[in-house]
Write an enzyme that holds these catalytic residues in place. Structure first.
Site, short mmCIF file in Angstrom:
data_model
loop_
_atom_site.label_atom_id
_atom_site.label_comp_id
_atom_site.label_asym_id
_atom_site.label_seq_id
_atom_site.Cartn_x
_atom_site.Cartn_y
_atom_site.Cartn_z
N ASP A 59 0.87 -1.18 0.00
CA ASP A 59 0.00 0.00 0.00
C ASP A 59 0.90 1.23 0.00
O ASP A 59 1.70 1.41 0.93
CB ASP A 59 -0.89 -0.02 1.24
CG ASP A 59 -1.86 1.16 1.32
OD1 ASP A 59 -1.77 2.07 0.48
OD2 ASP A 59 -2.71 1.15 2.23
N ASN A 86 2.21 6.30 -10.04
CA ASN A 86 0.95 6.23 -10.78
C ASN A 86 -0.24 5.83 -9.90
O ASN A 86 -1.38 6.11 -10.25
CB ASN A 86 1.07 5.22 -11.93
CG ASN A 86 -0.22 5.04 -12.67
OD1 ASN A 86 -0.63 5.88 -13.45
ND2 ASN A 86 -0.90 3.92 -12.42
N TYR A 151 -10.79 14.69 -4.67
CA TYR A 151 -9.95 14.08 -5.71
C TYR A 151 -9.23 15.17 -6.51
O TYR A 151 -8.01 15.08 -6.74
CB TYR A 151 -10.81 13.22 -6.64
CG TYR A 151 -10.07 12.71 -7.85
CD1 TYR A 151 -9.15 11.67 -7.74
CD2 TYR A 151 -10.31 13.26 -9.11
CE1 TYR A 151 -8.48 11.20 -8.86
CE2 TYR A 151 -9.64 12.79 -10.24
CZ TYR A 151 -8.73 11.77 -10.11
OH TYR A 151 -8.06 11.30 -11.22
N LYS A 155 -5.01 16.10 -7.02
CA LYS A 155 -4.30 16.27 -8.29
C LYS A 155 -3.69 17.67 -8.40
O LYS A 155 -2.60 17.83 -8.96
CB LYS A 155 -5.25 15.98 -9.46
CG LYS A 155 -5.74 14.55 -9.51
CD LYS A 155 -4.59 13.54 -9.59
CE LYS A 155 -5.06 12.11 -9.70
NZ LYS A 155 -3.96 11.14 -9.84
N THR A 186 -10.34 3.20 -18.60
CA THR A 186 -9.70 2.26 -17.69
C THR A 186 -10.79 1.43 -17.02
O THR A 186 -11.97 1.79 -17.08
CB THR A 186 -8.90 3.02 -16.62
OG1 THR A 186 -9.82 3.82 -15.85
CG2 THR A 186 -7.83 3.92 -17.24
#
Length: 268
Positions: A59, A86, A151, A155, A186
């Protein structure tokens, strides 16, 4: 392009990360892949050359596990030349006031603190080998995103972190960059699509927000990553490279509505 290079790749068994792993391995690299999913490790191992890839279940939010993963990669391949951060999570898709403490903490622990952990434990290797670091960011880190505040914040943090790291590590010969996709097909995005009120319209929506006219697969991002970590990008640092099909030029978020109040803008 990557002969004799060793890459530590987090989140490398699914989605963009797996496409990067395939591109890196094809280009001659040896790869230590970190994933927190035993199932995805098993699936990835069926498609990549076992001689050149070492899988580590860990993790990225856990410092001790990342330190062990770094040491395992060095033990297996003798060095680390490149770190590609990533690994990331996107849930929950909520406004800020609807996001609870655990959700907020987990997003930042994985998406941002994971970069801190890999850098902390791999920096000496990168310094010795004049290596480089690549972070996977997102277009939403620059333009924001409705009902995805936490989120988007992670970023945005990655973008600022990338530039600060580039300044800090340039004197010791380490380049630091990021790639910033928009929509990419994805498994995570496909799963999200099925959960929308009108899933049959999502593909058209995602195609529409990209000026080039389609939502790509992860290989287009992998190709950009391959360039950025290679010596072909040897004079590029502190760059947040958009791999977006021009989405930031004509962001048409009115093409699809979840309801009368909220647009679907789940990109990146």
């Amino acid at each position: 392009m990557l002969n004799n290079k060793v890459i530590l790749l987090t989140g490398g068994t699914e989605g963009i990360g797996f496409e990067c792993a395939k591109a890196y391995e094809k280009a001659g690299a040896m790869i230590g892949i970190i994933s927190n999913s035993a199932e995805s490790i098993q699936q990835a191992s069926l498609q990549l050359n076992a001689k050149n890839v070492h899988y580590i279940k860990a993790d990225v939010a856990n410092a001790a596990e990342v330190e062990q993963a770094v040491q395992e990669t060095i033990s297996k391949f003798g060095k680390i030349d490149i770190v590609h951060n990533n690994a990331g999570i996107a849930n929950p898709s909520k406004a800020l006031h609807e996001t609870n403490d655990d959700e907020w903490e987990r997003l930042f622990a994985v998406n941002v603190k994971g970069i801190y952990h890999t850098t902390r434990f791999a920096l000496n290797e990168l310094k010795n080998n004049k290596g480089n670091i690549l972070n996977t960011s997102s277009l939403v880190g620059d333009i924001g995103q409705e009902i995805h505040a936490a989120y988007s914040a992670t970023k945005g943090a990655i973008n600022a972190l990338t530039k600060s790291m580039a300044l800090d590590y340039a004197p010791i010969g380490i380049r630091v960059n990021a790639v910033a996709p928009a929509g990419v097909w994805t498994p995570m995005l496909r799963n999200w699509s099925t959960q929308q009120p009108n899933p049959e319209l999502i593909a058209a929506y995602l195609d529409g927000i990209h000026v080039l006219g389609y939502c790509p697969e992860g290989d287009v991002v992998a190709d950009a990553c391959l360039f950025m970590v290679s010596d072909m990008a040897r004079f590029i640092t502190g760059c947040i490279l958009p791999v977006t099909g021009g989405a930031e030029l004509g962001y048409r978020k009115n093409l699809y509505k979840v309801n009368s109040e909220k647009a679907v803008t789940n990109i990146g």
